[in-house]
Structure formats: C-alpha cells, structure tokens
Design a protein around this motif. Structure first.
Motif, PDB file in Angstrom:
ATOM      1  N   GLN A   1      25.479  59.853  87.161  1.00  0.00           N
ATOM      2  CA  GLN A   1      26.573  59.030  87.426  1.00  0.00           C
ATOM      3  C   GLN A   1      27.271  58.866  86.108  1.00  0.00           C
ATOM      4  OE1 GLN A   1      24.811  55.797  89.751  1.00  0.00           O
ATOM      5  NE2 GLN A   1      25.203  56.594  91.585  1.00  0.00           N
ATOM      6  N   VAL A   2      28.691  58.917  86.599  1.00  0.00           N
ATOM      7  CA  VAL A   2      29.751  58.632  85.531  1.00  0.00           C
ATOM      8  C   VAL A   2      29.661  57.123  84.940  1.00  0.00           C
ATOM      9  CG1 VAL A   2      32.203  58.759  85.001  1.00  0.00           C
ATOM     10  CG2 VAL A   2      31.082  60.383  86.298  1.00  0.00           C
ATOM     11  N   ARG A   3      29.409  57.282  83.460  1.00  0.00           N
ATOM     12  CA  ARG A   3      29.635  55.983  82.947  1.00  0.00           C
ATOM     13  C   ARG A   3      30.991  55.814  82.532  1.00  0.00           C
ATOM     14  NH1 ARG A   3      24.992  57.327  78.668  1.00  0.00           N
ATOM     15  NH2 ARG A   3      26.661  58.910  78.560  1.00  0.00           N
ATOM     16  N   SER A   4      31.566  54.705  81.977  1.00  0.00           N
ATOM     17  CA  SER A   4      32.718  54.319  81.212  1.00  0.00           C
ATOM     18  C   SER A   4      32.805  55.200  80.043  1.00  0.00           C
ATOM     19  CB  SER A   4      33.027  52.830  80.776  1.00  0.00           C
ATOM     20  OG  SER A   4      33.954  52.856  80.111  1.00  0.00           O
ATOM     21  N   GLY A   5      33.920  55.871  79.844  1.00  0.00           N
ATOM     22  CA  GLY A   5      34.225  56.733  78.682  1.00  0.00           C
ATOM     23  C   GLY A   5      33.716  58.032  78.872  1.00  0.00           C
ATOM     24  N   ASP A   6      32.743  58.354  80.092  1.00  0.00           N
ATOM     25  CA  ASP A   6      32.368  59.833  80.187  1.00  0.00           C
ATOM     26  C   ASP A   6      33.320  60.927  80.440  1.00  0.00           C
ATOM     27  OD1 ASP A   6      29.781  59.208  79.467  1.00  0.00           O
ATOM     28  OD2 ASP A   6      28.947  59.050  81.505  1.00  0.00           O
ATOM     29  N   SER A   7      33.195  62.031  80.260  1.00  0.00           N
ATOM     30  CA  SER A   7      34.111  63.239  80.670  1.00  0.00           C
ATOM     31  C   SER A   7      33.153  64.432  81.009  1.00  0.00           C
ATOM     32  CB  SER A   7      35.200  63.581  79.341  1.00  0.00           C
ATOM     33  OG  SER A   7      34.513  63.990  78.416  1.00  0.00           O
TER      34      SER A   7
ATOM     35  N   LEU B   1      21.943  58.532  79.904  1.00  0.00           N
ATOM     36  CA  LEU B   1      22.616  58.811  81.311  1.00  0.00           C
ATOM     37  C   LEU B   1      21.866  58.774  82.505  1.00  0.00           C
ATOM     38  CD1 LEU B   1      25.396  59.787  82.375  1.00  0.00           C
ATOM     39  CD2 LEU B   1      24.689  62.062  81.715  1.00  0.00           C
ATOM     40  N   LEU B   2      20.771  59.300  82.374  1.00  0.00           N
ATOM     41  CA  LEU B   2      19.932  59.568  83.546  1.00  0.00           C
ATOM     42  C   LEU B   2      19.254  58.380  83.973  1.00  0.00           C
ATOM     43  CD1 LEU B   2      20.576  62.663  83.326  1.00  0.00           C
ATOM     44  CD2 LEU B   2      18.143  62.992  84.195  1.00  0.00           C
ATOM     45  N   ASN B   3      19.006  57.382  82.998  1.00  0.00           N
ATOM     46  CA  ASN B   3      18.229  55.949  83.307  1.00  0.00           C
ATOM     47  C   ASN B   3      19.102  54.918  82.962  1.00  0.00           C
ATOM     48  OD1 ASN B   3      15.213  57.228  83.592  1.00  0.00           O
ATOM     49  ND2 ASN B   3      16.340  58.389  81.828  1.00  0.00           N
ATOM     50  N   GLN B   4      20.454  54.709  83.571  1.00  0.00           N
ATOM     51  CA  GLN B   4      21.265  53.663  83.241  1.00  0.00           C
ATOM     52  C   GLN B   4      20.592  52.313  83.761  1.00  0.00           C
ATOM     53  OE1 GLN B   4      25.120  54.692  84.472  1.00  0.00           O
ATOM     54  NE2 GLN B   4      24.823  56.996  84.743  1.00  0.00           N
ATOM     55  N   LYS B   5      19.595  52.149  84.432  1.00  0.00           N
ATOM     56  CA  LYS B   5      19.243  50.940  84.955  1.00  0.00           C
ATOM     57  C   LYS B   5      17.777  50.536  84.126  1.00  0.00           C
ATOM     58  CE  LYS B   5      20.691  51.267  89.808  1.00  0.00           C
ATOM     59  NZ  LYS B   5      20.429  51.367  91.178  1.00  0.00           N
ATOM     60  N   VAL B   6      17.576  51.599  83.293  1.00  0.00           N
ATOM     61  CA  VAL B   6      16.451  51.100  82.444  1.00  0.00           C
ATOM     62  C   VAL B   6      16.908  50.632  80.929  1.00  0.00           C
ATOM     63  CG1 VAL B   6      14.459  52.213  81.230  1.00  0.00           C
ATOM     64  CG2 VAL B   6      15.008  53.089  83.586  1.00  0.00           C
TER      65      VAL B   6
ATOM     66  N   PRO C   1      38.534  66.594  87.080  1.00  0.00           N
ATOM     67  CA  PRO C   1      38.054  66.553  85.764  1.00  0.00           C
ATOM     68  C   PRO C   1      38.700  65.690  84.804  1.00  0.00           C
ATOM     69  CG  PRO C   1      38.760  68.795  85.955  1.00  0.00           C
ATOM     70  CD  PRO C   1      39.106  68.086  87.358  1.00  0.00           C
ATOM     71  N   SER C   2      39.802  65.456  85.019  1.00  0.00           N
ATOM     72  CA  SER C   2      40.839  64.693  84.148  1.00  0.00           C
ATOM     73  C   SER C   2      40.675  63.091  84.457  1.00  0.00           C
ATOM     74  CB  SER C   2      42.210  65.102  83.991  1.00  0.00           C
ATOM     75  OG  SER C   2      42.733  64.919  85.223  1.00  0.00           O
ATOM     76  N   ALA C   3      39.998  62.814  85.377  1.00  0.00           N
ATOM     77  CA  ALA C   3      40.101  61.427  85.942  1.00  0.00           C
ATOM     78  C   ALA C   3      38.809  60.946  86.671  1.00  0.00           C
ATOM     79  CB  ALA C   3      41.285  61.110  87.125  1.00  0.00           C
ATOM     80  N   LEU C   4      37.700  61.151  86.074  1.00  0.00           N
ATOM     81  CA  LEU C   4      36.485  60.695  86.418  1.00  0.00           C
ATOM     82  C   LEU C   4      36.175  59.301  86.685  1.00  0.00           C
ATOM     83  CD1 LEU C   4      33.751  62.803  84.367  1.00  0.00           C
ATOM     84  CD2 LEU C   4      34.905  63.542  86.324  1.00  0.00           C
ATOM     85  N   GLN C   5      35.789  58.839  87.769  1.00  0.00           N
ATOM     86  CA  GLN C   5      35.575  57.477  88.020  1.00  0.00           C
ATOM     87  C   GLN C   5      34.173  57.173  87.855  1.00  0.00           C
ATOM     88  OE1 GLN C   5      38.104  55.843  89.609  1.00  0.00           O
ATOM     89  NE2 GLN C   5      39.263  57.801  88.762  1.00  0.00           N
ATOM     90  N   ILE C   6      34.041  55.749  87.180  1.00  0.00           N
ATOM     91  CA  ILE C   6      32.736  55.171  86.968  1.00  0.00           C
ATOM     92  C   ILE C   6      31.662  55.130  88.372  1.00  0.00           C
ATOM     93  CG2 ILE C   6      31.497  53.077  86.283  1.00  0.00           C
ATOM     94  CD1 ILE C   6      33.883  52.428  84.636  1.00  0.00           C
ATOM     95  N   GLY C   7      30.725  55.440  88.283  1.00  0.00           N
ATOM     96  CA  GLY C   7      29.963  55.656  89.405  1.00  0.00           C
ATOM     97  C   GLY C   7      29.825  56.855  90.285  1.00  0.00           C
ATOM     98  N   GLN C   8      30.813  57.746  89.971  1.00  0.00           N
ATOM     99  CA  GLN C   8      31.157  58.871  90.501  1.00  0.00           C
ATOM    100  C   GLN C   8      29.756  59.988  90.262  1.00  0.00           C
ATOM    101  OE1 GLN C   8      34.599  60.964  89.350  1.00  0.00           O
ATOM    102  NE2 GLN C   8      34.995  61.494  91.512  1.00  0.00           N
TER     103      GLN C   8
END
Length: 395
Positions: A4-10, A77-82, A34-41
């Motif tokens: 899942q995309v985080r802020s600033g990811d590309s 990245l894979l464990n954003q809730k941890v 790819p130039s406009a990823l959305q957070i949570g995507q």
C-alpha cells in the motif's frame, strides 16, 4: 506481492527498494498512473511474495533486514500497522521474499488442471503478464494465451495441438517460467540478458491448444463423452495413442493449406484417434481459435511444439521467406536438432501460417521415441529447446 502506497512513495522508490526493473513495475500496475500515486493505493511488486513471520526474542526490523539482505524500509512498507519499536514475541509480520525458484512444475503428467493452476501462480507473482482466453474447446475448456513484452516483434509459440504430446505443454510453461525468473532477478540465460528481449518482443504463448484431448490421454474419458470416445477408439479404453481433439479430429490437419490433398490421402475417413482432418477445414473450435489468433495478431513468426524426432520443419511449397533459412540455421546450431525444409505433409498450422502470411513458421519435434514421451526425457528436452526459445526471441 501487494503493498500500500505511503506518503512520498513512488514506483521508482519501489524499483530501488526491491531491485526490480521500473518497466516491470509499470507493466504490473497498468491501471495506475505512476506519476500520481495515491496514499493507500495498492501496488503490485512482481517477483516477490509476502511471507508471514512470527517475532522471536531479540528480533528487530534492523536485524531481520540484515539477515535477509533487505532494506528496513521494505519491512516498514509491508507492516505499516506495526510499531517497530514495540515488537512482541509471537507477533505476526510480513517479510518480502524474492522468488528465485520456478513456480511451474512441468515435469509431470501435465493436464489442463495443472496448466490452469500454474498460469494462476505465474499471474499472481508476475502480474506484468496478461492472460487471455482465445476460445473454448469442444467441452468448453478455455484455450488460454499468455502474453508479455513491450516490443513490436510479434511471436507466437504453442503446444499440445496433439493430445498425446502433452509433454510439450509442460516444456513450454517451464521455458516461460525460466524467462520470467530471469527478468525479475536480472539473471542472464546462457549469457543472454533478457530485459532487452522483453522490450523488443510481443510474445504470445498458447500452452495447450487441445485441452480436452490432453485430459483424455492423461485422465481418461469424462462421463459425458465416454461412450463416444470409446467408440471412436474402436472399443478400447487405452487412450495413450490418441492425438485428436475429443471429437476425433486431428487439429493439426485442419487448416486450409492443401487440406483437400491431405483429406484425400489420409486413411482415416471418419472420426479417429489420429489423422482424421475433419469434414472441412476449420470445423473445430480449437483450430478456429488458433486461426483467429493469427489473423488478429499478424505474428511475425510462429513456433508449434510437437513430439517427436529431434528435428524441425520450416518450409511450405516454397512460400517461406528467405529469413526462415537464417533462423533455421540458428535453431539447428543451438539445439542440435535436424533442420528439415520440406516434408510431405499438408494442412498443418505451420503450413497455413507460411502460406497465408509468408512469414517464418516452424514445427519443432521435441525428443525421440514413442508418444507420449516419458518424463525421463523432460530435462534433456528442456535444455535442447531452451536455445530455440531464446533464438526465436532475439533473431
């Protein structure tokens, strides 16, 4: 593997994080800008799987990343809730693991179900491939096509036109898996870098043209057609010699390339386990699907994998282009197979392809012996035909 995309990811960051070519990431996520990823995507990472791991005493993200040659950010990245600072023994986390071994097990009795399961595994791990159904068999099984590449050189490879030549499906799927592993691991095959090939080709693979026939040979007759196929098989329940589709039509004698000549001289004049070309050209749904595919895609070259003979045929009535001779010489060099320009046979897919498109077409006869070939030949056949597979892509 999905993240899942985080802020600033590309996608560029993911490419560097997992050491996966950027173009494979883009092709695996074609519905995403790819130039406009959305957070949570959700983004798919090809060539990786996410494995569950239970935290043990002394574990930290840093230690886990070091021991597995990963970036700490890959774990984050894979464990954003941890919370990495509050790990407790027994807590489940996900760890990305690079796929470095084949997913396809082609060295087995390779029926339609085995093929379908392997295609699903490949699509899940290598989402840059496309899966299409190009038609249906007599009994309604999908005739599946795998398509990959970003180039303009259009190539078709197919297998199991003939039911008791089912080993060709396992071989072709194993060749594809070998190629996919090479792409995602930047691992050359026989010294050849495969990413340039991916960027040059538009590869179409139909690994099982005759799924009903293959299942008949391997599994025996399904209940709904048992009486019919036993009758066609002259009362025998031994289907090891069956080449035809489930209606007793030889699919590689179904094409309008001197079909009338082949019809006249074939001994079989009614549905049979082999050699009956049908009542007219292109009467069977499987042969119609293959003809429609070639007409739609306008392939630059075509390879049909059969067994047996350790040779290949590449001419038809003098209609093959000069390029065919050059390709045939390379096929012979890299495989050790005998190159045969002409053979006294008509109405095959290769014959029709050369006749109608005037482009290189090849029938590759794998292995030697009596069909169905024993699986003990699988490894040797794979090594022999790997050179042909690669040469078909780079020449």
């Amino acid at each position: 593997m999905k993240v899942q995309v985080r802020s600033g990811d590309s996608l560029w960051h993911y490419s560097r994080l997992f050491m996966i070519p950027l173009n494979l990431l883009i092709d695996s996520n074609q519905t995403i800008d790819p130039s406009a990823l959305q957070i949570g995507q959700e983004v798919q990472i090809p060539g990786f799987v996410a494995l569950e791991y239970r935290i043990q005493k002394g574990d930290t993200f840093w230690k886990l990343s070091e021991s597995r040659h990963l970036s700490v950010d890959a774990l984050l990245l894979l464990n954003q809730k941890v919370n990495p600072n509050q790990l407790a023994v027994g807590d489940p986390i996900l760890i990305p693991q690079r796929v470095i071994s084949p997913l396809v097990n082609g060295k087995r009795q390779y029926n339609f179900e085995a093929l379908t399961n392997d295609i699903a595994k490949l699509k899940s791990t290598y989402p840059f491939i496309q899966i299409n159904n190009i038609g249906k068999s007599v009994l309604g099984k999908p005739i599946q096509e795998i398509r990959l590449g970003k180039g303009t050189k259009k190539i078709n490879m197919n297998a199991s036109f003939h039911a008791n030549e089912w080993i060709t499906s396992g071989i072709l799927m194993s060749l594809l898996n070998h190629f996919l592993l090479s792409l995602t691991n930047a691992r050359p095959i026989r010294g050849l870098s495969t990413m340039p090939l991916y960027n040059e080709i538009d590869l179409s693979i139909v690994p099982m043209v005759n799924p009903d026939g293959v299942n008949l040979v391997i599994n025996g007759p399904p209940a709904e057609v048992r009486e019919q196929v036993v009758r066609i098989n002259q009362g025998s329940t031994d289907f090891t010699g069956w080449k035809a589709n489930i209606r007793g039509v030889d699919l590689n004698n179904q094409f309008p390339a001197k079909w009338e000549v082949e019809k006249e001289r074939k001994e079989e004049k009614a549905p049979a386990p082999r050699d009956y070309p049908g009542d007219a050209p292109l009467t069977e749904p499987e042969s119609i699907a293959m003809a429609n595919l070639a007409r739609t895609r306008q392939f630059d070259r075509m390879l049909a994998f059969h067994t047996q003979g350790e040779e290949f045929y590449w001419g038809y009535e003098g209609l093959e282009p000069p390029e065919s001779s050059r390709i045939a010489a390379e096929f012979a060099r890299v495989s050790g197979y005998e190159s045969v320009q002409y053979i006294d046979s008509f109405a095959g897919y290769k014959d029709w392809f050369i006749q109608d498109f005037r482009r290189p077409g090849f029938t590759i006869e794998l292995g030697s012996g009596i069909n169905p070939l024993p699986l003990s030949q699988f490894d040797e056949i794979f090594e022999e035909v790997l050179g042909i597979y690669l040469a078909a892509l780079y020449m």
